[in-house]
Write a protein that holds these residues in place. Structure first.
Motif, PDB file in Angstrom:
ATOM      1  N   PHE A 252       0.837  -1.203   0.000  1.00 34.87           N
ATOM      2  CA  PHE A 252       0.000   0.000   0.000  1.00 34.87           C
ATOM      3  C   PHE A 252       0.874   1.256   0.000  1.00 34.87           C
ATOM      4  O   PHE A 252       0.685   2.171  -0.804  1.00 34.87           O
ATOM      5  N   ILE A 253       1.853   1.271   0.891  1.00 37.23           N
ATOM      6  CA  ILE A 253       2.740   2.433   1.001  1.00 37.23           C
ATOM      7  C   ILE A 253       3.571   2.598  -0.273  1.00 37.23           C
ATOM      8  O   ILE A 253       3.735   3.696  -0.786  1.00 37.23           O
ATOM      9  N   LEU A 254       4.066   1.480  -0.813  1.00 34.98           N
ATOM     10  CA  LEU A 254       4.866   1.567  -2.037  1.00 34.98           C
ATOM     11  C   LEU A 254       4.042   2.110  -3.203  1.00 34.98           C
ATOM     12  O   LEU A 254       4.549   2.845  -4.036  1.00 34.98           O
ATOM     13  N   SER A 255       2.755   1.746  -3.244  1.00 35.54           N
ATOM     14  CA  SER A 255       1.882   2.287  -4.294  1.00 35.54           C
ATOM     15  C   SER A 255       1.788   3.791  -4.166  1.00 35.54           C
ATOM     16  O   SER A 255       1.744   4.521  -5.150  1.00 35.54           O
ATOM     17  N   TYR A 256       1.743   4.254  -2.904  1.00 37.20           N
ATOM     18  CA  TYR A 256       1.646   5.694  -2.672  1.00 37.20           C
ATOM     19  C   TYR A 256       2.941   6.381  -3.085  1.00 37.20           C
ATOM     20  O   TYR A 256       2.932   7.402  -3.765  1.00 37.20           O
ATOM     21  N   ILE A 257       4.071   5.796  -2.680  1.00 37.75           N
ATOM     22  CA  ILE A 257       5.370   6.380  -3.025  1.00 37.75           C
ATOM     23  C   ILE A 257       5.501   6.491  -4.544  1.00 37.75           C
ATOM     24  O   ILE A 257       6.014   7.457  -5.080  1.00 37.75           O
ATOM     25  N   GLU A 258       4.983   5.467  -5.208  1.00 38.30           N
ATOM     26  CA  GLU A 258       5.075   5.442  -6.656  1.00 38.30           C
ATOM     27  C   GLU A 258       4.387   6.641  -7.308  1.00 38.30           C
ATOM     28  O   GLU A 258       4.863   7.167  -8.311  1.00 38.30           O
ATOM     29  N   VAL A 259       3.268   7.061  -6.716  1.00 37.94           N
ATOM     30  CA  VAL A 259       2.552   8.220  -7.248  1.00 37.94           C
ATOM     31  C   VAL A 259       3.431   9.471  -7.140  1.00 37.94           C
ATOM     32  O   VAL A 259       3.347  10.383  -7.958  1.00 37.94           O
ATOM     33  N   LEU A 260       4.296   9.479  -6.131  1.00 30.82           N
ATOM     34  CA  LEU A 260       5.145  10.646  -5.899  1.00 30.82           C
ATOM     35  C   LEU A 260       6.354  10.694  -6.830  1.00 30.82           C
ATOM     36  O   LEU A 260       7.046  11.687  -6.910  1.00 30.82           O
ATOM     37  N   ILE A 261       6.637   9.568  -7.496  1.00 32.52           N
ATOM     38  CA  ILE A 261       7.776   9.550  -8.418  1.00 32.52           C
ATOM     39  C   ILE A 261       7.248   9.540  -9.846  1.00 32.52           C
ATOM     40  O   ILE A 261       6.914   8.496 -10.369  1.00 32.52           O
ATOM     41  N   PRO A 262       7.148  10.691 -10.476  1.00 32.42           N
ATOM     42  CA  PRO A 262       6.629  10.685 -11.840  1.00 32.42           C
ATOM     43  C   PRO A 262       7.712  10.283 -12.840  1.00 32.42           C
ATOM     44  O   PRO A 262       8.837  10.762 -12.757  1.00 32.42           O
ATOM     45  N   ILE A 263       7.353   9.356 -13.709  1.00 35.48           N
ATOM     46  CA  ILE A 263       8.262   9.006 -14.800  1.00 35.48           C
ATOM     47  C   ILE A 263       7.543   9.418 -16.065  1.00 35.48           C
ATOM     48  O   ILE A 263       6.449   8.948 -16.319  1.00 35.48           O
ATOM     49  N   ASN A 264       8.131  10.316 -16.813  1.00 28.25           N
ATOM     50  CA  ASN A 264       7.425  10.773 -17.998  1.00 28.25           C
ATOM     51  C   ASN A 264       8.214  10.464 -19.263  1.00 28.25           C
ATOM     52  O   ASN A 264       9.201  11.089 -19.563  1.00 28.25           O
ATOM     53  N   LEU A 265       7.758   9.448 -19.982  1.00 29.71           N
ATOM     54  CA  LEU A 265       8.401   9.088 -21.247  1.00 29.71           C
ATOM     55  C   LEU A 265       7.495   9.482 -22.409  1.00 29.71           C
ATOM     56  O   LEU A 265       7.683   9.051 -23.522  1.00 29.71           O
ATOM     57  N   GLY A 266       6.474  10.271 -22.113  1.00 32.65           N
ATOM     58  CA  GLY A 266       5.533  10.647 -23.157  1.00 32.65           C
ATOM     59  C   GLY A 266       4.561   9.531 -23.489  1.00 32.65           C
ATOM     60  O   GLY A 266       3.807   9.607 -24.431  1.00 32.65           O
ATOM     61  N   VAL A 267       4.601   8.469 -22.699  1.00 28.91           N
ATOM     62  CA  VAL A 267       3.704   7.343 -22.935  1.00 28.91           C
ATOM     63  C   VAL A 267       2.955   7.049 -21.639  1.00 28.91           C
ATOM     64  O   VAL A 267       3.578   6.946 -20.583  1.00 28.91           O
ATOM     65  N   PRO A 268       1.646   6.948 -21.693  1.00 29.94           N
ATOM     66  CA  PRO A 268       0.918   6.662 -20.458  1.00 29.94           C
ATOM     67  C   PRO A 268       1.168   5.231 -19.992  1.00 29.94           C
ATOM     68  O   PRO A 268       1.390   4.340 -20.804  1.00 29.94           O
ATOM     69  N   GLY A 269       1.156   5.026 -18.701  1.00 29.07           N
ATOM     70  CA  GLY A 269       1.239   3.669 -18.173  1.00 29.07           C
ATOM     71  C   GLY A 269       2.616   3.217 -17.750  1.00 29.07           C
ATOM     72  O   GLY A 269       2.764   2.134 -17.205  1.00 29.07           O
ATOM     73  N   VAL A 270       3.645   4.044 -17.997  1.00 20.79           N
ATOM     74  CA  VAL A 270       4.983   3.650 -17.577  1.00 20.79           C
ATOM     75  C   VAL A 270       5.186   4.017 -16.107  1.00 20.79           C
ATOM     76  O   VAL A 270       5.014   5.163 -15.723  1.00 20.79           O
TER      77      VAL A 270
END
Lengths: 122, 162
Positions: free
Chosen positions: B16-34
């Motif tokens: 649960f916590i890792l899912s939250y942390i993940e939201v805080l780390i944006p990875i933007n490759l110009g493709v949704p879902g990465v």
């Protein structure tokens, strides 16, 4: 890592490269028309050559602001929480698209002959 | 039983916590879902220490909890598709000993992305979504490998304690 792991990685890279090349060769030509779809239904069609700005009304009252400038289309503003559509790069080549999942908005640039298959046949 | 219950609790909380942390780390490759797939680390570890039933329970509980807390019904369907496809393939690969830990995690990362893009293709009624597939495949392999390497290290230490 075992030998099979490397085969797996090799296979994934090979498949990805193959799909990429097919996309590149078959689909990527500069487009001339912008097609906007909301929830799978046609919303509007605009020429890519004219600079315009419109606000698309998606599902559940969500909106996406679409800007067409110098042959490139881009979503510059959106009501959705994640703003993925805003972060996507501007589109120009046939078949490129911008998607806003929360609003179910799909912006696609195409070259007159609709699908890529037709483009090849021509 | 009490030990098992508490282990599940800890693992679900961690996912649960890792899912939250993940939201805080944006990875933007110009493709949704990465994304990194940090939560998959927990499912991956659970697969080894709790078996497939435990991993399935933890994965589903995480998806439901995260769905209700941070997103909406739609994102949940999206997560279930990715999460379940990746779970099934990882469990099968482990059962038939097809790959090492890193390999299994790669399978998980790649299939998670494939599961999600299939749902996207359905939702926007557009099969051309597969335009994004090459990036998602490679991104899934890279993040899967990272999670697998990390998971193997964690497992090595965990098994000494448990």
């Amino acid at each position: 890592m075992s030998k099979r792991d490397f085969i797996l990685v090799g296979a994934i890279i090979f498949i990805a490269a193959a799909i990429y090349i097919v996309n590149r060769v078959v689909i990527q030509k500069p487009a001339d028309t912008v097609e906007v779809t909301v929830d799978g239904k046609q919303y509007t069609t605009l020429p890519l050559s004219e600079d315009t700005e419109i606000t698309i009304e998606g599902v559940n009252g969500g909106t996406n602001h679409l800007s067409i400038k110098a042959g490139y289309a881009q979503v510059v503003e959106a009501s959705c929480p994640d703003k993925l559509c805003v972060h996507q790069k501007s589109i120009h080549y046939n078949g490129e698209k911008i998607i806003c999942l929360p609003n179910k908005v799909l912006v696609e640039v195409i070259s007159g002959n609709k699908s890529s298959v037709d483009a090849v046949a021509n | 039983m009490a030990r098992k219950t508490s282990r599940y609790g800890v693992l679900i909380a961690l996912a649960f916590i890792l899912s939250y942390i993940e939201v805080l780390i944006p990875i933007n490759l110009g493709v949704p879902g990465v994304k990194l797939g940090l939560a998959n680390l927990v499912v991956f570890i659970a697969l080894y220490i709790e078996g497939w039933k435990g991993a399935l329970a933890i994965s589903l509980t995480r998806i439901v909890l995260v769905g209700f807390t941070f997103s909406n019904m739609f994102s949940m369907i999206y997560s279930v598709a990715g999460g379940m496809l990746s779970f099934i393939l990882m469990a099968l690969c482990k059962k038939y000993k097809l790959f090492s830990k890193v390999g299994i995690s790669i399978v998980g990362g790649v299939s998670h992305n494939i599961g999600q893009i299939i749902v996207v293709a359905f939702v926007v009624n557009n099969a051309d979504m597969f335009y994004y597939l090459p990036v998602l495949l490679v991104a899934g392999a890279v993040t899967g490998a990272l999670i697998g390497l990390l998971g193997a290290i964690v497992l090595e230490r965990l098994t000494k304690v448990l």
